[in-house]
Design a protein around this motif. Structure first.
Motif, PDB file in Angstrom:
ATOM      1  N   PRO A 159      18.921 -36.254  45.877  1.00 40.50           N
ATOM      2  CA  PRO A 159      17.351 -35.982  46.045  1.00 40.50           C
ATOM      3  C   PRO A 159      16.850 -37.076  47.171  1.00 40.50           C
ATOM      4  O   PRO A 159      15.955 -36.646  47.956  1.00 40.50           O
ATOM      5  N   TRP A 160      17.560 -37.959  47.385  1.00 42.39           N
ATOM      6  CA  TRP A 160      17.142 -39.041  48.443  1.00 42.39           C
ATOM      7  C   TRP A 160      17.855 -38.882  49.743  1.00 42.39           C
ATOM      8  O   TRP A 160      17.281 -39.180  50.793  1.00 42.39           O
ATOM      9  N   GLU A 161      19.083 -38.622  49.511  1.00 46.92           N
ATOM     10  CA  GLU A 161      20.040 -38.690  50.612  1.00 46.92           C
ATOM     11  C   GLU A 161      20.210 -37.292  51.275  1.00 46.92           C
ATOM     12  O   GLU A 161      21.068 -36.983  52.475  1.00 46.92           O
ATOM     13  N   GLY A 162      19.803 -36.117  50.600  1.00 44.19           N
ATOM     14  CA  GLY A 162      20.156 -34.956  51.023  1.00 44.19           C
ATOM     15  C   GLY A 162      21.747 -34.257  50.750  1.00 44.19           C
ATOM     16  O   GLY A 162      22.339 -34.878  49.862  1.00 44.19           O
ATOM     17  N   PRO A 163      22.262 -33.367  51.639  1.00 46.71           N
ATOM     18  CA  PRO A 163      23.591 -32.934  51.371  1.00 46.71           C
ATOM     19  C   PRO A 163      24.500 -33.990  51.203  1.00 46.71           C
ATOM     20  O   PRO A 163      24.487 -34.897  52.046  1.00 46.71           O
ATOM     21  N   VAL A 164      25.503 -34.186  50.532  1.00 49.45           N
ATOM     22  CA  VAL A 164      26.670 -35.215  50.165  1.00 49.45           C
ATOM     23  C   VAL A 164      27.767 -34.698  51.131  1.00 49.45           C
ATOM     24  O   VAL A 164      28.164 -33.437  50.505  1.00 49.45           O
ATOM     25  N   PRO A 165      28.322 -35.350  51.852  1.00 51.73           N
ATOM     26  CA  PRO A 165      29.614 -34.871  52.561  1.00 51.73           C
ATOM     27  C   PRO A 165      30.872 -34.784  51.487  1.00 51.73           C
ATOM     28  O   PRO A 165      30.900 -35.657  50.902  1.00 51.73           O
ATOM     29  N   VAL A 166      31.575 -33.662  51.649  1.00 53.42           N
ATOM     30  CA  VAL A 166      32.668 -33.631  50.703  1.00 53.42           C
ATOM     31  C   VAL A 166      33.608 -34.757  50.696  1.00 53.42           C
ATOM     32  O   VAL A 166      34.080 -35.179  50.010  1.00 53.42           O
TER      33      VAL A 166
END
Lengths: 313, 313
Positions: A159-166
């Motif tokens: 919710p704070w950082e946005g999409p999380v890289p795989v």
């Protein structure tokens, strides 16, 4: 309405293990403390409904999660049925593991984060620092022959950082699994992931030696994607699925998180597709209806609502 | 929260046409009559949000469905934007087709049943007798160059008859498509179907010459299966998906039917998987929030709820 059943669907495994998280993930964020006796009854009813694997509680300090402050009371009441390899409990640190050991638990789970922000908010540590906390826990548990699961949360979005890289998720997973954990549970804590994203993550984990036979999926249904994502994971070879009876759950440190995938909705999907789960759906629905009465609000599970006659006006 | 996006997922088409049924299927069972001006505004907002194909209304007699009694008023207000090939309306019979013709509509849909009980309840006819009603409608519409869709309802289960055999659905579909219809929409009116069942039905239709390029899927989310089933259909080659903005809908003649697959939940899934829909999700969510205000109750769409801040207590 009977569930239409067809022969086993293409690409799905013949059998799926449901890892029931209702008593722990489902209840941990309930504001009103649920009595230990109700939690015990909940686990017993889940066992009677055919759930083979149930995470019973968390040995987190009561000052962090008051709802889980009765871990000993719940497990002592469950007796022999609360300590086997299919009754894991969450242990956040060495102190938690010691409490689990004192009760004779044979299975435990650690709970890591894929993102810095959530690591800070949930663990009060950086992603790097969490390894120092978990390593002695996993090593000691494995040395004693215990089964250990590693959760990784915020694997799709934060919710704070946005999409999380795989790649970031795979790095965390590799570190935790490298400690000797038996199973990895990849969590979409805020429910934003989609089917292609699930596929890419499973593919990337597999490429680093963490094959789908060691991976469980843990989806929250915030954006309505949990079941579709689960079915995608099953086609990629995953056979362990986390779900919470009645769709209980949520996360206080992640404001946009709502309930887990409802076990009933999952059982409906799997049974219809000819995949064995061992679960008696009617008994499970009755359990969730009973639990909803204890909590004082209706279950968010679609199947529970569909199979439960509305109250007469 | 931004939606994590990955490259196009394996097995999904690059583009999907959403056939928006909110103004018709979504609203037809609302007890309080929605003013024509609100319906017109609803369609206009959906167009502005990028929905290319919108079923606008139904030319069913007002004594059957009072909510659709304003079909002429709605379409006259929409003007040129209500009559194109991507603005179908439901025509139950020849009288309905005449009303559509009088307004210059270029696309219509007939609505058949796969089961005897629902044919009787919804059409006051047997499954066999429905063909006699639809054949002159389809023939006349096709002779005049109109685009014609054939709905088949109760394709998976029927609340009175239980599971519906695939062969029975294919027989009905073949009769309707044999009349010259351009597209078949297979409906899980009560939402009981599962992914393997969807696959078997599409396979059986294909074997009788009704390939996935002519098939649309229409799922209700009663048992939480709508999105998972849709994704299964897309992997089988279907590229047209029925959905209702905000998850509106239900069926008064089928007590266990709840809302359609929410367009927002579908758009979230497809956008995340790299599938183009042309829809502006924020504009669509705003439309559903506005419509929910008109109806006086919150949208059941997961995505609408997740993206809409809860009212301050």
């Amino acid at each position: 309405m009977r569930l239409p059943q067809v022969e086993a669907a293409t690409g799905l495994p013949p059998e799926v293990t449901i890892y029931e998280v209702g008593p722990r993930d489902g209840l941990q964020n309930e504001k009103a403390v649920v009595p230990a006796s109700v939690k015990v009854e909940f686990v017993r009813r889940l066992v009677a409904a055919g759930l083979s694997t149930i995470e019973t509680t968390s040995f987190v300090p009561a000052r962090w999660v008051p709802q889980m402050g009765d871990a000993e009371e719940v497990l002592e009441a469950l007796g022999a049925d609360g300590v086997g390899r299919a009754r894991p409990a969450l242990v956040p640190n060495l102190r938690g593991l010691e409490r689990a050991e004192a009760l004779g638990l044979q299975a435990v789970a650690v709970f890591g984060s894929a993102t810095e922000t959530f690591a800070q908010k949930n663990l009060n540590r950086s992603v790097g620092e969490q390894y120092a906390m978990f390593e002695p826990v996993v090593t000691r548990a494995k040395d004693a022959g215990r089964w250990v699961r590693a959760y990784v949360s915020m694997c799709f979005g934060d919710p704070w950082e946005g999409p999380v890289p795989v790649g970031q998720v795979v790095d965390v997973a590799e570190r935790l699994m490298g400690m000797g954990c038996d199973q990895l549970s990849i969590g979409d804590t805020i429910g934003v992931g989609t089917t292609g994203h699930v596929h890419r993550l499973l593919e990337a984990l597999d490429a680093r030696g963490i094959g789908p036979e060691r991976v469980a999926v843990h989806f929250h249904d915030t954006y309505g994607q949990a079941l579709a994502n689960t079915m995608a994971a099953l086609r990629d070879g995953v056979t362990v699925v986390d779900a919470a009876a009645g769709g209980l759950g949520g996360c206080p440190y992640a404001k946009s998180a709502t309930g887990n995938l409802a076990t009933e909705d999952l059982v409906w999907a799997l049974t219809g597709a000819g995949v064995r789960t061992g679960v008696d759906l009617d008994a499970l629905v009755a359990t969730s209806v009973w639990m909803a009465q204890q909590l004082g609000r209706p279950s968010p599970s679609n199947v529970v609502r569909a199979l439960t006659p509305p109250p007469t006006p």
